[in-house]
Design a protein around this motif. Sequence first.
Motif, PDB file in Angstrom:
ATOM      1  N   GLU A  30       0.860  -1.179   0.000  1.00 55.70           N
ATOM      2  CA  GLU A  30       0.000   0.000   0.000  1.00 55.70           C
ATOM      3  C   GLU A  30       0.896   1.228   0.000  1.00 55.70           C
ATOM      4  N   TYR A  31       0.741   2.032  -1.036  1.00 58.31           N
ATOM      5  CA  TYR A  31       1.479   3.292  -1.134  1.00 58.31           C
ATOM      6  C   TYR A  31       0.609   4.363  -0.494  1.00 58.31           C
ATOM      7  N   ASN A  32       1.126   4.994   0.553  1.00 59.54           N
ATOM      8  CA  ASN A  32       0.341   5.969   1.314  1.00 59.54           C
ATOM      9  C   ASN A  32       0.534   7.401   0.854  1.00 59.54           C
ATOM     10  N   GLY A  33       1.316   7.603  -0.203  1.00 64.23           N
ATOM     11  CA  GLY A  33       1.506   8.949  -0.734  1.00 64.23           C
ATOM     12  C   GLY A  33       2.802   9.577  -0.283  1.00 64.23           C
ATOM     13  N   THR A  34       2.985  10.823  -0.727  1.00 63.89           N
ATOM     14  CA  THR A  34       4.176  11.579  -0.360  1.00 63.89           C
ATOM     15  C   THR A  34       3.761  12.859   0.344  1.00 63.89           C
ATOM     16  N   ALA A  35       4.686  13.396   1.136  1.00 64.17           N
ATOM     17  CA  ALA A  35       4.460  14.653   1.850  1.00 64.17           C
ATOM     18  C   ALA A  35       5.814  15.287   2.116  1.00 64.17           C
ATOM     19  N   VAL A  36       5.801  16.590   2.322  1.00 64.19           N
ATOM     20  CA  VAL A  36       7.018  17.303   2.680  1.00 64.19           C
ATOM     21  C   VAL A  36       6.967  17.570   4.176  1.00 64.19           C
ATOM     22  N   ASP A  37       8.048  17.166   4.876  1.00 63.25           N
ATOM     23  CA  ASP A  37       8.078  17.353   6.332  1.00 63.25           C
ATOM     24  C   ASP A  37       8.467  18.799   6.679  1.00 63.25           C
ATOM     25  N   PRO A  38       8.411  19.169   7.968  1.00 60.92           N
ATOM     26  CA  PRO A  38       8.710  20.552   8.363  1.00 60.92           C
ATOM     27  C   PRO A  38      10.129  21.005   8.010  1.00 60.92           C
TER      28      PRO A  38
ATOM     29  N   GLY B 225      11.560  20.345   5.077  1.00 59.81           N
ATOM     30  CA  GLY B 225      11.672  20.457   3.635  1.00 59.81           C
ATOM     31  C   GLY B 225      12.038  19.180   2.920  1.00 59.81           C
ATOM     32  N   GLN B 226      12.071  18.044   3.660  1.00 58.52           N
ATOM     33  CA  GLN B 226      12.389  16.768   3.028  1.00 58.52           C
ATOM     34  C   GLN B 226      11.112  16.128   2.486  1.00 58.52           C
ATOM     35  N   THR B 227      11.195  15.589   1.272  1.00 58.99           N
ATOM     36  CA  THR B 227      10.064  14.877   0.696  1.00 58.99           C
ATOM     37  C   THR B 227      10.116  13.432   1.150  1.00 58.99           C
ATOM     38  N   LYS B 228       8.996  12.958   1.702  1.00 57.45           N
ATOM     39  CA  LYS B 228       8.927  11.599   2.238  1.00 57.45           C
ATOM     40  C   LYS B 228       7.797  10.838   1.540  1.00 57.45           C
ATOM     41  N   ALA B 229       7.965   9.529   1.442  1.00 53.52           N
ATOM     42  CA  ALA B 229       6.951   8.639   0.861  1.00 53.52           C
ATOM     43  C   ALA B 229       6.708   7.506   1.851  1.00 53.52           C
ATOM     44  N   GLY B 230       5.443   7.106   2.005  1.00 53.25           N
ATOM     45  CA  GLY B 230       5.100   6.059   2.962  1.00 53.25           C
ATOM     46  C   GLY B 230       4.522   4.831   2.294  1.00 53.25           C
TER      47      GLY B 230
END
Length: 174
Positions: free
Chosen positions: A117-125, A127-132
């Motif tokens: 299950e790919y939970n999407g990507t987000a930018v953390d506080p 400025g790093q782009t993360k994927a779950g």
Amino acid sequence: MENNAKTTWNIDTAHSEINFKVKHMMISTVSGHFENFEGKAETDNPDFKNADFSFSAKVDSVNTNNKDRDNHLKSDEFFGSDKHPKLTFKSKSFDGNKVTGDLTIKDVTKEITLDAEYNGTAVDPYGQTKAGFEFEGNINRKDFGLTWNAVTEAGSVVVSDKVKLIASLQFIKQ
């Protein structure tokens, strides 16, 4: 000319877990995890379709919250961590719902398929782009040479052959 450059995403170990569950005496479940692991995803695709995943865990970092049991798991009756210090996984395919690849434990390599299950990507506080991602599935431990078992007085086995794997992974875009 199209750009086929792959993006590398490394596992963020502070926000990831590699867990397993196995039935004990067929009446309860023992959970454990690996504390020392690393891995990455390589993709040229924002939805990670056909991404390449690779992973390794140090066997002697196994933790089931019981030192005697952990030492037994590290012994030759199970993982044999002295001779086989790592377990590894290298994907062959990822379609967004399933990942298939080669799992190697104790120098035995078998192809396994896990639900993904790919939970999407987000930018953390910061400025790093993360994927779950969540990966889950079952393996038969005996397929990998983890054959030790015992039988209770009532005739039931102490450790189930079926092991559930659950990996909750966060990746950092490099």
